[in-house]
Enzyme design. Structure first.
Site, PDB file in Angstrom:
ATOM      1  N   PRO A   8       0.851  -1.202   0.000  1.00  0.00           N
ATOM      2  CA  PRO A   8       0.000   0.000   0.000  1.00  0.00           C
ATOM      3  C   PRO A   8       0.877   1.239   0.000  1.00  0.00           C
ATOM      4  O   PRO A   8       1.988   1.220   0.528  1.00  0.00           O
ATOM      5  CB  PRO A   8      -0.791  -0.128   1.314  1.00  0.00           C
ATOM      6  CG  PRO A   8       0.084  -0.962   2.192  1.00  0.00           C
ATOM      7  CD  PRO A   8       0.775  -1.935   1.267  1.00  0.00           C
ATOM      8  N   CYS A   9       0.383   2.309  -0.617  1.00  0.00           N
ATOM      9  CA  CYS A   9       1.254   3.469  -0.790  1.00  0.00           C
ATOM     10  C   CYS A   9       0.484   4.772  -0.619  1.00  0.00           C
ATOM     11  O   CYS A   9       0.553   5.654  -1.467  1.00  0.00           O
ATOM     12  CB  CYS A   9       1.917   3.423  -2.167  1.00  0.00           C
ATOM     13  SG  CYS A   9       0.764   3.000  -3.498  1.00  0.00           S
ATOM     14  N   GLN A  10      -0.246   4.918   0.476  1.00  0.00           N
ATOM     15  CA  GLN A  10      -1.011   6.134   0.744  1.00  0.00           C
ATOM     16  C   GLN A  10      -0.165   7.402   0.848  1.00  0.00           C
ATOM     17  O   GLN A  10      -0.627   8.472   0.495  1.00  0.00           O
ATOM     18  CB  GLN A  10      -1.807   5.988   2.055  1.00  0.00           C
ATOM     19  CG  GLN A  10      -2.843   4.893   2.018  1.00  0.00           C
ATOM     20  CD  GLN A  10      -2.317   3.590   2.604  1.00  0.00           C
ATOM     21  OE1 GLN A  10      -1.127   3.337   2.541  1.00  0.00           O
ATOM     22  NE2 GLN A  10      -3.188   2.779   3.160  1.00  0.00           N
TER      23      GLN A  10
END
Length: 337
Positions: free
Chosen positions: A85-87
């Site tokens: 994930p790469c918020q």
């Protein structure tokens, strides 16, 4: 072999003592299923309980339910895969990149550093190549410093037999000679994938109300849509996401029936468009299952990626440390034009 027969027969776990693949942020196992169908053994790591249960129910490999950290104990494996994930790279955020505690990439980088796999790959959204290219550069630089040739390519699942336009970047790290899978000439339409399902209205169908139809019409007008965003059976579907599958939004996926009524996409239809076999069973509530589908890597796409990883491992050609450096600089960025 037609599409439905292909996903039901080709995408079957066929592990046979082959190399172990560690799958980080594994979700319900879409990426791992493609690798198991190519003969790999897998071990997934995922924080969501329903996704882990789905993984265990359908795959031969185990799925450890855990909130991953940079110190999570992992088994030795020659192959590391995942979809971190790469918020943190949102434009409105503080853009701390790898220093952001919400980011999954430090975990992936730490796993590469500790496991030192022969080859690794991760999948992520196309936005990393454009407005967030600074962040991709930061990630690849950190991985390159671990002694790998890094290659990046933007691929569309529709070019690998998946009836859905789904562009994703694939980043691969290796120490030899790697080739991305070849694109297929024939595209699969949503109609071929769904067959009679697209004309049926089972009891669990959720129909759009007149007010929802009005809302959708306003959304499409504001979005300058040239044609309604209903599912068009003569072409591949647009990208499936958690939002447009599980949420009652203006861009929700829906099917227009012969009688004019429109209903939301059913779970089995969404799974078909994401290339999950019909025998694949999801665990959890309807919303949870649709989120699992929307978050997944299409297994048929993963199958093609796993095939080239297998070919790489079977090859004995490897680069010397000095050759790796010369091959790594500049970054081998490959984009379709």
């Amino acid at each position: 072999m037609n599409y439905v027969d292909k996903i039901n027969h080709v995408l079957k776990p066929a592990t046979s003592g082959s190399p172990v693949v560690v799958d980080l942020f594994a979700g319900c196992g879409g990426l791992s299923l493609g690798f198991e169908a190519q003969g790999f053994e897998t071990h997934g790591f995922e924080m969501d309980a329903d996704s882990c249960a789905t993984y265990r129910k359908n795959l031969k490999g185990n799925c450890t339910q855990v909130v991953l950290t940079t110190k999570t104990e992992l088994p030795a494996a020659p192959v590391l895969i995942g979809g971190p994930p790469c918020q943190p790279f949102s434009v409105g955020g503080k853009q701390k990149g790898l220093k952001d505690s919400r980011d999954g990439f430090p975990i992936f980088i730490s796993a590469v550093e500790r496991l030192r796999p022969e080859i690794w790959l991760f999948e992520n959204v196309r936005g990393l190549l454009y407005r967030n290219k600074w962040y991709l550069d930061e990630i690849t630089q950190s991985l390159q410093e671990l002694g790998y040739v890094i290659e990046v390519k933007l691929l569309n699942a529709v070019d690998f037999g998946v009836p859905q336009n789904r562009e994703r970047i694939i980043v691969v790290g290796h120490k030899g000679y790697f080739s991305f899978p070849k694109l297929l000439e024939r595209k699969i339409s949503a109609g071929e994938a769904l067959g009679e399902l697209a004309f049926q209205a089972p009891p669990e169908s959720k129909f759009l109300t007149p007010s929802m139809d009005e809302y959708v019409a306003k959304y499409e007008k504001a979005s300058f849509c040239k044609r309604p965003r209903d599912l068009h059976l003569d072409k591949a579907a647009r990208t499936l996401t958690c939002r447009n599958l599980a949420g009652a939004t203006g861009d929700m996926h829906r099917v227009k029936l012969p009688d004019g009524r429109r209903r939301r996409l059913l779970l089995r239809e969404a799974a078909r468009l994401q290339s999950f076999p019909d025998w694949f069973e999801f665990v959890g509530t309807q919303t949870s299952c649709l989120n699992q589908v929307g978050n997944a890597v299409p297994p048929l796409f993963a199958f093609h990626l796993a095939g080239v990883v297998r070919n790489y491992l079977r090859s004995s050609k490897r680069l010397s440390p000095s050759d790796i450096v010369s091959n790594s600089l500049p970054l081998q960025l490959s984009l379709p034009f």
